[in-house]
Write an enzyme that holds these catalytic residues in place. Sequence first.
Site, PDB file in Angstrom:
ATOM      1  N   HIS A 197      -3.705   2.968  -0.595  1.00 31.53           N
ATOM      2  CA  HIS A 197      -3.837   1.591  -1.060  1.00 31.53           C
ATOM      3  C   HIS A 197      -4.223   1.550  -2.528  1.00 31.53           C
ATOM      4  O   HIS A 197      -4.840   2.469  -3.055  1.00 31.53           O
ATOM      5  CB  HIS A 197      -4.898   0.837  -0.231  1.00 31.53           C
ATOM      6  CG  HIS A 197      -6.293   1.366  -0.392  1.00 31.53           C
ATOM      7  ND1 HIS A 197      -6.713   2.550   0.178  1.00 31.53           N
ATOM      8  CD2 HIS A 197      -7.376   0.880  -1.069  1.00 31.53           C
ATOM      9  CE1 HIS A 197      -7.987   2.763  -0.115  1.00 31.53           C
ATOM     10  NE2 HIS A 197      -8.402   1.773  -0.889  1.00 31.53           N
ATOM     11  N   PHE A 198      -3.821   0.475  -3.164  1.00 33.19           N
ATOM     12  CA  PHE A 198      -4.254   0.126  -4.514  1.00 33.19           C
ATOM     13  C   PHE A 198      -5.073  -1.154  -4.410  1.00 33.19           C
ATOM     14  O   PHE A 198      -4.913  -1.938  -3.465  1.00 33.19           O
ATOM     15  CB  PHE A 198      -3.052  -0.128  -5.435  1.00 33.19           C
ATOM     16  CG  PHE A 198      -2.166   1.080  -5.650  1.00 33.19           C
ATOM     17  CD1 PHE A 198      -2.290   1.859  -6.792  1.00 33.19           C
ATOM     18  CD2 PHE A 198      -1.201   1.422  -4.714  1.00 33.19           C
ATOM     19  CE1 PHE A 198      -1.471   2.965  -6.992  1.00 33.19           C
ATOM     20  CE2 PHE A 198      -0.368   2.518  -4.903  1.00 33.19           C
ATOM     21  CZ  PHE A 198      -0.513   3.291  -6.049  1.00 33.19           C
TER      22      PHE A 198
END
Length: 434
Positions: free
Chosen positions: A230-231
């Site tokens: 994830h970012f």
Amino acid sequence: MLKIKRVPTVVSNYQKDESADESVGCGRNCLGACCINGARLPLYACKKLDKSGAGEKPVAFLESLVLGEWEDRFQRGLFRYDVTACETKVIPGKYGFVAQLNEGRHLKKRPTEFRVDKVLQSFDGNKFNFTKVGQEELLFQFEAGEDGEVQFFPCMPLDAENSPSVVAINVSPIEYGHVLLIPRVLDCLPQRIDHKSLLLALHMAAEAANPYFRLGYNSLGAFATINHLHFQAYYLAMPFPLEKAPSKKMVTTASGVKISELLSYPVRSLLFEGGSSMQDLSDTVSDACVCLQNNNIPFNILIADCGRQIFLMPQCYAEKQALGEVSPEVLETQVNPAVWEISGHMVLKRKEDYEGASEENAWRLLAEASLSEERFKEVNALIFEAIGCSYQEEELEGTVVEQDNPSGSVNQKSNRTHGGPITNGTASECLVLQ
């Protein structure tokens, strides 16, 4: 084996302690096989979909979709606190570090043991991951293509066969509009950079078309606490201190990507920009990140300037913390220097630290995360080899913009070289309780 204990950030209302018993069943509208059939979400696509018909009229800006959906979840009470009520100020000084007082972000959660000597770890479906979030926390699906034509479909099925990339709220936001970009969420990818996922993040930055919208990434060992790719992203309507730091060109790749070294900043970092295409820039940074991952070097990434600039920050704070080499004064702040803190947005957990915030204190804290000068050169050599560039220090080009160093920390050499590959042969585990 090196470990620390810290309170993990709660990013979902369905995030539980690792010891929680989930044998009673799902009981929520999640992304698992038990619930995903029939699930639908808006779809923002940067390309024409292979569908009959033209679809709905494209939204004018990705920004309106992000903030509109985020505000809807805010009104529905899905966040753990009202981030707009958190005190925030710009710390006086040349860099303009931003301090936020967020006393409750780390509360109501027990300290968890995290291994910090292994950047690459296998995905573990028994631990919290983003297939366990409630569908109400998801905002929309996001796709990026090559033709640049934007399409928006307000209600599209979640295609489990093709594992959609989704944007979700962070229920413990740092700023207004704080979201998570989760590439191919159903593929259950571990927290490691790959070429396709980083390019997706750059597309999101470019589509937002707002220089105040940045995306960040934390590797394992650099304060990522969820091992599911994830970012993070949010809006901050001012320049990050990292973005204002002077830099000096080191090399330019064959594809036109310029790599520079930041100067007079507490954390030694690299800046990637340019290239003949977004793909070139993304591939170069991805190659660098894969090199760091394979060499077991923790790092953070900031994607700025609508995807035109990428800052890469190798760091060693967690390693030093596990070894008892971080100053007690810094440890007492309970601040974990992840991507936002290193970029200059200091999320402080104690009122005394907020009231006494100064550029010198921020500099001192961040300098603890920086590689030594010697180790930074070694890491650069690994990166340049990985991306196929030769580099010699005496060939540095560009004009240096000198700025005063508030504490002098960045130029100090450490007696110990931190941030290198960590072997598993350590005789005993080091635990730090916060």
